[in-house]
Design a protein around this motif. Structure first.
Motif, PDB file in Angstrom:
ATOM      1  N   UNK A 110       0.948  -0.614   0.031  1.00  0.00           N
ATOM      2  CA  UNK A 110      -0.175  -0.282  -0.376  1.00  0.00           C
ATOM      3  C   UNK A 110       0.521   0.976  -0.211  1.00  0.00           C
ATOM      4  N   UNK A 111       0.878   1.621  -1.088  1.00  0.00           N
ATOM      5  CA  UNK A 111       1.251   3.119  -1.273  1.00  0.00           C
ATOM      6  C   UNK A 111       0.952   4.134  -0.483  1.00  0.00           C
ATOM      7  N   UNK A 112       1.334   5.154   0.688  1.00  0.00           N
ATOM      8  CA  UNK A 112       0.836   6.296   1.251  1.00  0.00           C
ATOM      9  C   UNK A 112       1.279   7.798   0.349  1.00  0.00           C
ATOM     10  N   UNK A 113       1.014   7.888  -0.316  1.00  0.00           N
ATOM     11  CA  UNK A 113       1.570   9.132  -0.999  1.00  0.00           C
ATOM     12  C   UNK A 113       1.424  10.155  -0.312  1.00  0.00           C
ATOM     13  N   UNK A 114       2.069  10.726   1.223  1.00  0.00           N
ATOM     14  CA  UNK A 114       1.867  11.824   1.902  1.00  0.00           C
ATOM     15  C   UNK A 114       2.062  13.232   1.358  1.00  0.00           C
ATOM     16  N   UNK A 115       1.646  14.300   1.313  1.00  0.00           N
ATOM     17  CA  UNK A 115       1.961  15.924   1.214  1.00  0.00           C
ATOM     18  C   UNK A 115       2.263  15.518  -0.651  1.00  0.00           C
ATOM     19  N   UNK A 116       1.064  14.604  -1.045  1.00  0.00           N
ATOM     20  CA  UNK A 116       1.001  14.514  -2.796  1.00  0.00           C
ATOM     21  C   UNK A 116       0.470  15.863  -3.533  1.00  0.00           C
TER      22      UNK A 116
ATOM     23  N   UNK B 153      -3.765  17.937   2.702  1.00  0.00           N
ATOM     24  CA  UNK B 153      -5.087  18.303   3.168  1.00  0.00           C
ATOM     25  C   UNK B 153      -5.534  19.250   2.723  1.00  0.00           C
ATOM     26  N   UNK B 154      -7.066  18.348   3.095  1.00  0.00           N
ATOM     27  CA  UNK B 154      -8.484  18.615   2.502  1.00  0.00           C
ATOM     28  C   UNK B 154      -8.763  19.586   1.279  1.00  0.00           C
ATOM     29  N   UNK B 155      -8.395  21.303   1.881  1.00  0.00           N
ATOM     30  CA  UNK B 155      -8.061  21.457   0.872  1.00  0.00           C
ATOM     31  C   UNK B 155      -7.097  21.300  -0.651  1.00  0.00           C
ATOM     32  N   UNK B 156      -6.276  20.867  -0.226  1.00  0.00           N
ATOM     33  CA  UNK B 156      -5.876  20.354  -1.561  1.00  0.00           C
ATOM     34  C   UNK B 156      -6.291  19.127  -2.193  1.00  0.00           C
ATOM     35  N   UNK B 157      -6.642  18.423  -1.942  1.00  0.00           N
ATOM     36  CA  UNK B 157      -7.754  17.436  -2.452  1.00  0.00           C
ATOM     37  C   UNK B 157      -8.859  17.913  -3.247  1.00  0.00           C
ATOM     38  N   UNK B 158      -9.122  18.641  -1.729  1.00  0.00           N
ATOM     39  CA  UNK B 158     -10.652  19.499  -3.137  1.00  0.00           C
ATOM     40  C   UNK B 158      -9.811  19.982  -4.405  1.00  0.00           C
ATOM     41  N   UNK B 159      -8.800  21.121  -4.397  1.00  0.00           N
ATOM     42  CA  UNK B 159      -8.039  21.596  -5.421  1.00  0.00           C
ATOM     43  C   UNK B 159      -7.973  20.273  -6.527  1.00  0.00           C
ATOM     44  N   UNK B 160      -6.915  19.166  -6.002  1.00  0.00           N
ATOM     45  CA  UNK B 160      -6.690  18.001  -6.731  1.00  0.00           C
ATOM     46  C   UNK B 160      -8.050  17.527  -7.138  1.00  0.00           C
TER      47      UNK B 160
ATOM     48  N   UNK C  38      -6.614  14.938   4.643  1.00  0.00           N
ATOM     49  CA  UNK C  38      -6.838  14.676   5.784  1.00  0.00           C
ATOM     50  C   UNK C  38      -5.621  15.780   6.221  1.00  0.00           C
ATOM     51  N   UNK C  39      -5.421  15.998   7.531  1.00  0.00           N
ATOM     52  CA  UNK C  39      -4.074  16.451   8.654  1.00  0.00           C
ATOM     53  C   UNK C  39      -3.412  15.110   8.796  1.00  0.00           C
ATOM     54  N   UNK C  40      -2.624  14.306   8.657  1.00  0.00           N
ATOM     55  CA  UNK C  40      -2.368  13.917   8.491  1.00  0.00           C
ATOM     56  C   UNK C  40      -1.535  13.173  10.134  1.00  0.00           C
ATOM     57  N   UNK C  41      -1.258  15.325  10.941  1.00  0.00           N
ATOM     58  CA  UNK C  41      -1.258  15.139  12.299  1.00  0.00           C
ATOM     59  C   UNK C  41      -1.774  14.451  12.919  1.00  0.00           C
ATOM     60  N   UNK C  42      -3.193  14.376  12.504  1.00  0.00           N
ATOM     61  CA  UNK C  42      -4.208  13.193  14.198  1.00  0.00           C
ATOM     62  C   UNK C  42      -3.832  12.068  12.644  1.00  0.00           C
ATOM     63  N   UNK C  43      -3.541  11.729  13.929  1.00  0.00           N
ATOM     64  CA  UNK C  43      -3.677  10.211  14.288  1.00  0.00           C
ATOM     65  C   UNK C  43      -4.455   8.809  13.193  1.00  0.00           C
ATOM     66  N   UNK C  44      -5.705   9.432  13.604  1.00  0.00           N
ATOM     67  CA  UNK C  44      -6.729   8.895  13.401  1.00  0.00           C
ATOM     68  C   UNK C  44      -7.283   8.047  12.244  1.00  0.00           C
ATOM     69  N   UNK C  45      -6.439   9.102  11.205  1.00  0.00           N
ATOM     70  CA  UNK C  45      -6.731   8.131   9.673  1.00  0.00           C
ATOM     71  C   UNK C  45      -6.528   6.703   9.519  1.00  0.00           C
ATOM     72  N   UNK C  46      -4.817   6.707  10.364  1.00  0.00           N
ATOM     73  CA  UNK C  46      -3.651   5.918  10.467  1.00  0.00           C
ATOM     74  C   UNK C  46      -4.623   4.274  10.275  1.00  0.00           C
TER      75      UNK C  46
END
Length: 187
Positions: free
Chosen positions: A115-121, A143-150, A168-176
């Protein structure tokens, strides 16, 4: 003169391809509109690497040769003159990106069930530039605003591939917890 050329003058190996005609018509329409860039802080830095990749592709002997960058750049509505870099700075970014592509390709060649997790893509197109197999899951995360633009300027699916994007904000560890520890990860 392209937007990339203007940025340069102001401050003086893809393994897969994606044909825009292969996209569903609704996605073609969505991607045809220019998207206003309303990013601040760290999120706005995605423009630096995008401009550098587009510039690199436009030179006679590109380092990275990202065929997707200029198309993505052309879909954005923003003042390119505010993001100036020298050709040397853009070449350095192309070298760095090329190395990340090579490391990713090498890892996936030896670890196909990954599984590739491309952080800060950001607006990167690595998922199109590197070869990855059918047993690989790829998640572009920012970040959500980046993904919205993407979502407005890049394809959100790759037919026949296990590809997704996550805002998501990767600093919030719940996403893991969305990714069970049952396979190898590359992030």
């Amino acid at each position: 003169m392209s937007q990339t050329s203007m940025a340069t003058h102001a401050n003086d190996g893809a393994n897969t391809t994606m044909d825009a005609n292969a996209l569903p018509s609704s996605e073609q329409h969505r991607l045809a509109k220019k998207a206003k860039v309303d990013l601040n802080g760290v999120a706005k830095t995605l423009l630096i690497t995008l401009i550098a990749r587009a510039y690199d592709f436009s030179v006679p002997r590109p380092i990275l040769g990202d065929p997707y960058a200029q198309d993505i750049l052309d879909r954005l509505d923003f003042d390119l003159g505010k993001m100036t870099m020298t050709p040397f700075q853009m070449a350095c970014i192309a070298v760095r990106t090329s190395r990340f592509d090579r490391w990713t390709s090498n890892f996936l060649q030896h670890n196909p069930n990954t599984t590739v997790l491309h952080l800060a893509c950001g607006l990167d197109s690595r998922m199109n530039r590197v070869k990855w197999g059918e047993n690989t899951r790829w998640v572009d995360i920012d970040l959500p605003e980046v993904i919205a633009l993407r979502r407005k300027v890049q394809s959100t699916s790759l037919p026949g591939r296990d590809y997704s994007i996550l805002g998501i904000d990767v600093l919030n560890e719940d996403w893991m917890h969305k990714f069970p520890l049952t396979s190898q990860y590359l992030s």
